[in-house]
Design an enzyme around this catalytic site. Sequence first.
Site, PDB file in Angstrom:
ATOM      1  CB  SER A   8     -50.407 -23.558 -44.403  1.00 52.34           C
ATOM      2  OG  SER A   8     -49.472 -23.864 -43.383  1.00 52.34           O
ATOM      3  CG  HIS A  31     -47.370 -22.363 -47.236  1.00 53.95           C
ATOM      4  ND1 HIS A  31     -46.705 -21.383 -47.948  1.00 53.95           N
ATOM      5  CD2 HIS A  31     -47.195 -22.053 -45.937  1.00 53.95           C
ATOM      6  CE1 HIS A  31     -46.159 -20.518 -47.108  1.00 53.95           C
ATOM      7  NE2 HIS A  31     -46.433 -20.905 -45.880  1.00 53.95           N
ATOM      8  CG  ASP A  33     -45.876 -22.552 -42.642  1.00 53.82           C
ATOM      9  OD1 ASP A  33     -45.445 -21.570 -43.249  1.00 53.82           O
ATOM     10  OD2 ASP A  33     -47.083 -22.858 -42.592  1.00 53.82           O
ATOM     11  CG  MET A  35     -42.169 -22.391 -38.225  1.00 56.52           C
ATOM     12  SD  MET A  35     -43.536 -21.975 -37.132  1.00 56.52           S
ATOM     13  CE  MET A  35     -44.845 -21.684 -38.325  1.00 56.52           C
ATOM     14  CG  HIS A  64     -43.005 -19.386 -45.187  1.00 57.59           C
ATOM     15  ND1 HIS A  64     -44.104 -19.001 -44.455  1.00 57.59           N
ATOM     16  CD2 HIS A  64     -42.103 -18.392 -45.021  1.00 57.59           C
ATOM     17  CE1 HIS A  64     -43.867 -17.832 -43.886  1.00 57.59           C
ATOM     18  NE2 HIS A  64     -42.657 -17.450 -44.197  1.00 57.59           N
ATOM     19  CG  MET A  66     -41.360 -18.428 -41.107  1.00 58.38           C
ATOM     20  SD  MET A  66     -43.022 -18.892 -40.608  1.00 58.38           S
ATOM     21  CE  MET A  66     -43.181 -20.412 -41.521  1.00 58.38           C
ATOM     22  CG  MET A 135     -44.866 -13.163 -43.158  1.00 57.34           C
ATOM     23  SD  MET A 135     -45.462 -14.823 -43.542  1.00 57.34           S
ATOM     24  CE  MET A 135     -46.442 -15.213 -42.087  1.00 57.34           C
ATOM     25  CG  ASP A 173     -48.274 -17.598 -44.778  1.00 56.24           C
ATOM     26  OD1 ASP A 173     -49.278 -18.107 -44.249  1.00 56.24           O
ATOM     27  OD2 ASP A 173     -47.116 -18.035 -44.629  1.00 56.24           O
TER      28      ASP A 173
HETATM   29  C1  DX5 Z   1     -47.562 -18.758 -39.971  1.00 50.50           C
HETATM   30  C2  DX5 Z   1     -47.357 -19.598 -41.213  1.00 50.50           C
HETATM   31  C3  DX5 Z   1     -48.589 -19.779 -41.994  1.00 50.50           C
HETATM   32  C4  DX5 Z   1     -49.713 -20.494 -41.276  1.00 50.50           C
HETATM   33  C5  DX5 Z   1     -50.968 -19.825 -41.714  1.00 50.50           C
HETATM   34  O1  DX5 Z   1     -46.336 -18.342 -39.502  1.00 50.50           O
HETATM   35  O2  DX5 Z   1     -46.387 -19.008 -42.054  1.00 50.50           O
HETATM   36  O3  DX5 Z   1     -48.325 -20.418 -43.236  1.00 50.50           O
HETATM   37  O4  DX5 Z   1     -49.801 -21.865 -41.543  1.00 50.50           O
HETATM   38  O5  DX5 Z   1     -52.024 -20.343 -40.975  1.00 50.50           O
HETATM   39  P1  DX5 Z   1     -53.466 -19.678 -41.021  1.00 50.50           P
HETATM   40  O6  DX5 Z   1     -53.924 -19.708 -42.442  1.00 50.50           O
HETATM   41  O7  DX5 Z   1     -54.271 -20.533 -40.114  1.00 50.50           O
HETATM   42  O8  DX5 Z   1     -53.320 -18.265 -40.526  1.00 50.50           O
HETATM   43 ZN    ZN Z   2     -46.202 -19.844 -44.083  1.00 51.06          ZN
END
Ligand code: DX5
Ligand code: ZN
Length: 222
Positions: A8, A31, A33, A35, A64, A66, A135, A173
């Site tokens: 990620s 990956h 993210d 947000m 991903h 969110m 998750m 994740d």
């Molecule tokens: C959290 C993200 C993850 C995050 C995971 O909401 O969806 O992808 O980057 O980070 P780690 O591996 O540090 O928990």
């Molecule tokens: Zn993620």
Amino acid sequence: MAVQISPSILSADFARLAEEAAAVPNADWLHVDVMDNHFVPNLTLGLPVVESLLKATSTPLDCHLMIEDPDRWAPAYAEAGAGSVTIHAEAAKAPVRTLRQIRSLGARAALALNPGTAVEPYEGLLGEIDMLLLMTVEPGFGGQKFLDMVLPKIRTARTLVERHGGQIWIQVDGGVTTETIERCAEAGADVFVAGSAVYGADDPSAAVDALRSQATATAGRS
Ligand code: DX5
Ligand code: ZN
């Protein structure tokens, strides 16, 4: 069940994303993210950054989302060239239509469930997806502690997926590290997102190898 590792970039240096992508040439995916500060209490990046990253790396992007209203925004990520686009069940109002649009635009379609969301109500959507993301932390931030309470759901998901033909990948994740990855693999996950465990390591590429070999050894035993 081939193990795949998806570092990620949330834990990478956002000012050097091309170099950070190049630091993990052995990763199966990157990956990303996305947000929006509404679905989760954090704001990261969106389509323009994904478009730039697509030009900067040949590693496929695992986006991903969110975000609220993924029905409106998700198809554009597939159209831009993301290899996989994940929408959250808690946010989607028309998941069948959106997942079909993602697929029709040439990307793999995935559905994500928060830790407190049960998987059974979504069995009917298995025909619409290529991957189920479970998750293992509440979404929003990297570096959180892995939630063991999700392990029974991974097992349930594995049973449902096998009943469905076994082609759907199960991704985990959140809090995935060399301490926790074996539990996830043993429960039936096969795609592992890791942010801080990869980009917080001195050698991100070696961290990917270490996670992969641990998960592979466990998957082979279960
Ligand atoms: C959290 C993200 C993850 C995050 C995971 O909401 O969806 O992808 O980057 O980070 P780690 O591996 O540090 O928990
Ligand atoms: Zn993620």
